[in-house]
Design a protein around this motif. Structure first.
Motif, PDB file in Angstrom:
ATOM      1  N   THR A  36       7.396 -12.486   7.562  1.00  0.00           N
ATOM      2  CA  THR A  36       6.068 -12.612   6.988  1.00  0.00           C
ATOM      3  C   THR A  36       5.146 -11.532   7.530  1.00  0.00           C
ATOM      4  N   ASN A  37       5.297 -11.227   8.836  1.00  0.00           N
ATOM      5  CA  ASN A  37       4.456 -10.168   9.388  1.00  0.00           C
ATOM      6  C   ASN A  37       4.733  -8.845   8.709  1.00  0.00           C
ATOM      7  N   VAL A  38       6.029  -8.581   8.525  1.00  0.00           N
ATOM      8  CA  VAL A  38       6.408  -7.349   7.841  1.00  0.00           C
ATOM      9  C   VAL A  38       5.845  -7.379   6.438  1.00  0.00           C
ATOM     10  N   ALA A  39       6.002  -8.539   5.815  1.00  0.00           N
ATOM     11  CA  ALA A  39       5.524  -8.670   4.438  1.00  0.00           C
ATOM     12  C   ALA A  39       4.037  -8.392   4.369  1.00  0.00           C
ATOM     13  N   LYS A  40       3.303  -8.925   5.354  1.00  0.00           N
ATOM     14  CA  LYS A  40       1.857  -8.726   5.335  1.00  0.00           C
ATOM     15  C   LYS A  40       1.547  -7.241   5.390  1.00  0.00           C
ATOM     16  N   LEU A  41       2.246  -6.553   6.290  1.00  0.00           N
ATOM     17  CA  LEU A  41       1.955  -5.125   6.416  1.00  0.00           C
ATOM     18  C   LEU A  41       2.387  -4.350   5.200  1.00  0.00           C
ATOM     19  N   LEU A  42       3.547  -4.728   4.688  1.00  0.00           N
ATOM     20  CA  LEU A  42       4.018  -4.014   3.505  1.00  0.00           C
ATOM     21  C   LEU A  42       3.060  -4.279   2.351  1.00  0.00           C
ATOM     22  N   THR A  43       2.543  -5.479   2.317  1.00  0.00           N
ATOM     23  CA  THR A  43       1.585  -5.798   1.263  1.00  0.00           C
ATOM     24  C   THR A  43       0.340  -4.945   1.447  1.00  0.00           C
ATOM     25  N   LYS A  44      -0.070  -4.780   2.694  1.00  0.00           N
ATOM     26  CA  LYS A  44      -1.221  -3.919   2.949  1.00  0.00           C
ATOM     27  C   LYS A  44      -0.925  -2.520   2.442  1.00  0.00           C
ATOM     28  N   TYR A  45       0.296  -2.101   2.712  1.00  0.00           N
ATOM     29  CA  TYR A  45       0.687  -0.747   2.350  1.00  0.00           C
ATOM     30  C   TYR A  45       0.833  -0.613   0.836  1.00  0.00           C
ATOM     31  N   ALA A  46       1.353  -1.685   0.239  1.00  0.00           N
ATOM     32  CA  ALA A  46       1.717  -1.589  -1.170  1.00  0.00           C
ATOM     33  C   ALA A  46       0.639  -2.093  -2.109  1.00  0.00           C
ATOM     34  N   PRO A  85       6.306   9.582   3.795  1.00  0.00           N
ATOM     35  CA  PRO A  85       5.807   8.733   2.719  1.00  0.00           C
ATOM     36  C   PRO A  85       6.920   7.904   2.090  1.00  0.00           C
ATOM     37  N   LEU A  86       6.553   6.747   1.593  1.00  0.00           N
ATOM     38  CA  LEU A  86       7.507   5.869   0.913  1.00  0.00           C
ATOM     39  C   LEU A  86       8.029   6.582  -0.335  1.00  0.00           C
ATOM     40  N   ASP A  87       9.317   6.472  -0.545  1.00  0.00           N
ATOM     41  CA  ASP A  87       9.924   7.134  -1.706  1.00  0.00           C
ATOM     42  C   ASP A  87       9.589   6.346  -2.969  1.00  0.00           C
ATOM     43  N   ILE A  88       8.863   6.972  -3.868  1.00  0.00           N
ATOM     44  CA  ILE A  88       8.521   6.263  -5.117  1.00  0.00           C
ATOM     45  C   ILE A  88       9.438   6.696  -6.262  1.00  0.00           C
ATOM     46  N   GLY A  89      10.429   7.512  -5.955  1.00  0.00           N
ATOM     47  CA  GLY A  89      11.418   7.898  -6.969  1.00  0.00           C
ATOM     48  C   GLY A  89      10.931   9.050  -7.825  1.00  0.00           C
ATOM     49  N   LYS A  90      11.811   9.428  -8.751  1.00  0.00           N
ATOM     50  CA  LYS A  90      11.569  10.645  -9.523  1.00  0.00           C
ATOM     51  C   LYS A  90      10.936  10.297 -10.870  1.00  0.00           C
ATOM     52  N   TYR A  91       9.901  11.021 -11.179  1.00  0.00           N
ATOM     53  CA  TYR A  91       9.208  10.831 -12.465  1.00  0.00           C
ATOM     54  C   TYR A  91      10.009  11.503 -13.576  1.00  0.00           C
ATOM     55  N   ARG A 152       1.781   6.179  -6.616  1.00  0.00           N
ATOM     56  CA  ARG A 152       1.066   6.131  -5.334  1.00  0.00           C
ATOM     57  C   ARG A 152      -0.296   6.794  -5.548  1.00  0.00           C
ATOM     58  N   THR A 153      -1.323   6.193  -4.989  1.00  0.00           N
ATOM     59  CA  THR A 153      -2.643   6.833  -5.111  1.00  0.00           C
ATOM     60  C   THR A 153      -2.644   8.098  -4.259  1.00  0.00           C
ATOM     61  N   LYS A 154      -3.223   9.160  -4.795  1.00  0.00           N
ATOM     62  CA  LYS A 154      -3.277  10.403  -4.014  1.00  0.00           C
ATOM     63  C   LYS A 154      -4.284  10.266  -2.880  1.00  0.00           C
ATOM     64  N   CYS A 155      -5.332   9.494  -3.132  1.00  0.00           N
ATOM     65  CA  CYS A 155      -6.337   9.335  -2.077  1.00  0.00           C
ATOM     66  C   CYS A 155      -5.790   8.400  -0.997  1.00  0.00           C
ATOM     67  N   GLU A 156      -6.262   8.608   0.203  1.00  0.00           N
ATOM     68  CA  GLU A 156      -5.888   7.734   1.308  1.00  0.00           C
ATOM     69  C   GLU A 156      -6.363   6.318   1.001  1.00  0.00           C
ATOM     70  N   PRO A 157      -5.666   5.265   1.390  1.00  0.00           N
ATOM     71  CA  PRO A 157      -4.452   5.301   2.178  1.00  0.00           C
ATOM     72  C   PRO A 157      -3.176   5.262   1.330  1.00  0.00           C
ATOM     73  N   GLN A 158      -3.166   5.934   0.244  1.00  0.00           N
ATOM     74  CA  GLN A 158      -1.953   6.124  -0.546  1.00  0.00           C
ATOM     75  C   GLN A 158      -1.215   4.826  -0.858  1.00  0.00           C
ATOM     76  N   TYR A 159      -1.876   4.010  -1.615  1.00  0.00           N
ATOM     77  CA  TYR A 159      -1.284   2.727  -1.981  1.00  0.00           C
ATOM     78  C   TYR A 159      -0.189   2.886  -3.029  1.00  0.00           C
ATOM     79  N   ILE A 160       0.763   1.968  -2.946  1.00  0.00           N
ATOM     80  CA  ILE A 160       1.831   1.912  -3.937  1.00  0.00           C
ATOM     81  C   ILE A 160       1.450   0.864  -4.992  1.00  0.00           C
TER      82      ILE A 160
END
Ligand code: AMP
Length: 401
Positions: A36-46, A85-91, A152-160
């Protein structure tokens, strides 16, 4: 580029070190970092709450938005060295390809109705977004009105995020512009862990873009197709989360009316997300759909053309419970639509013996002809079948499956 798994591990590692620091200064009691802690952070990130950069905003609004905003990853975990950066794959260039082929400009009243922009909302306006605000990654899927990409947003903090494109001309052709507008406005105001967040939206001449929470584990329907059915434990946890999400929606006077596996997504930890509020008419072919959608989840009052209320969602929850456990919906008749209607109206329910007595009890209490006799959602949340499978120490279904 790091994979999602690698970043999860990195975030977990950083989380452990920051937790250790906090804990040693509090009680000396060391706790293993939970998912859950990881999830919380990943959620923050994502999952962004888009920063409100407009200087013209009233300060009260800025504060309100900031209070809800997740901490930026850099501050949350204080990395000692830059993280890949997190890999968002190829466009695949699909947005431009589509835009040439299928995008037509729209004019008049319809164009006005579809000039949707969350940065000019009266309440909770977001910053101004446009396509160049994003780095576009892999395609996530195709819907009736356009494609969905991981971005991913180009502006910080680069959300997914998942960026969903809808073609205005096609929305107009399907005559759903008012419905889409209303659904987007509703969705923008919903905040619940099991309801897919809509963070913002913007438009250009031909398209509307929805900035959606990224559902890392994709469609629940695919999982159900892959496994045939779910275990009692997995089904119970999903239904617990659904009951919680529906309680929340109903408290906001939102009746979903279209609960079914096709409209559910899974978050990065397998948590359920109600992901469709009606604007997306799904692509035919890969889903169990007729032109008007599946009948299998319709309650008797809708089949009989009577008035209905939020209890239609209780019925659908019963159908969903059955389908998770058995693998197909309870009143399905593949030969005839009328036969399905008749079975629903008669509540012709036959529950196979493989379903446990507790689950059977809940299904039977949800699938009542009279909407007023259906078990309330608060009672679903404390039903023995739900409590039996709920993770220890959790007051509700928990977010993991
Ligand atoms: P839709 O237009 O909602 O039917 O979306 C088309 C496809 O894109 C779906 O079948 C999903 O596989 C994928 N998709 C849509 N929204 C998301 C999301 N928020 N996160 C991840 N995948 C998504």
């Amino acid at each position: 580029m790091a994979s999602i798994g690698a970043v999860t591990k990195q975030i977990a590692a950083l989380e452990i070190s920051s937790k250790k620091h906090q804990q040693s200064s509090r009680t000396g009691h060391t706790k293993q970092p939970s998912q859950t802690n990881v999830a919380k952070l990943l959620t923050k990130y994502a999952a962004p709450h888009p920063p409100t950069a407009k200087t013209t905003q009233p300060s009260a609004l800025r504060n309100q938005t900031n209070a809800n905003a997740p901490a930026r990853i850099s501050r949350a975990v204080a990395p000692s060295e830059p993280q890949p950066p997190l890999d968002i794959g190829k466009y695949d260039g699909g947005l431009e390809l589509d835009n040439e082929k299928r995008g037509e400009k729209v004019f008049g009243e319809a164009a006005e109705a579809l000039a949707l922009d969350s940065s000019v909302l009266g309440t909770r306006p977001t910053r101004e977004w446009s396509l160049p605000s994003f780095e576009i990654g892999r395609p996530l899927g195709k819907g009736k009105f356009g494609r969905v990409y991981m971005v991913r947003t180009k502006c910080e903090p680069q959300y997914i995020l998942a960026l969903k494109c809808l073609y205005k001309s096609e929305i107009i052709q399907s005559r759903v512009e008012k419905q889409i507008r209303r659904e987007i406005e509703i969705q923008q105001n919903l905040r619940h862990p099991n309801v897919l967040r809509l963070y913002g939206y913007f438009h250009d001449e031909k398209r509307i873009f929805l900035m959606l929470e990224f559902a890392g584990k994709g469609e629940l329907y695919k999982q159900l197709s892959k496994h045939g059915s779910f275990s009692e434990k997995r089904s119970s946890r999903y239904i617990d989360q659904m009951a919680d999400a529906l309680t929340y929606l109903h408290s906001k006077h939102v009746i979903h009316r279209d609960i079914k596996p096709e409209n559910l997504l899974l978050g990065i930890n397998g948590e359920l997300k109600i992901g469709d509020f009606g604007w997306s008419v799904h692509a035919p072919g890969n889903r169990r759909m007729t032109l008007c959608g599946t009948l299998d989840y319709l309650p008797p009052e809708m089949v009989e053309g009577k008035e209905h209320n939020e209890k239609v969602d209780y019925w659908a929850l019963g159908v969903l419970t059955y389908e998770f456990l058995v693998g197909n919906p309870p009143f399905e008749d593949r030969n005839s639509v009328n036969a399905t209607y008749r079975r629903i109206a008669k509540v012709d329910l036959r529950i196979p013996s493989l379903v446990s007595p507790d689950a059977r009890d809940l299904i039977t209490q949800l699938l009542k002809y009279n909407p007023e006799e259906r078990i309330p959602l608060t009672d679903v949340s404390r039903h023995p079948w739900i409590l039996k499978h709920r993770p220890k120490g959790s007051s509700r279904g928990g977010s993991e499956v």
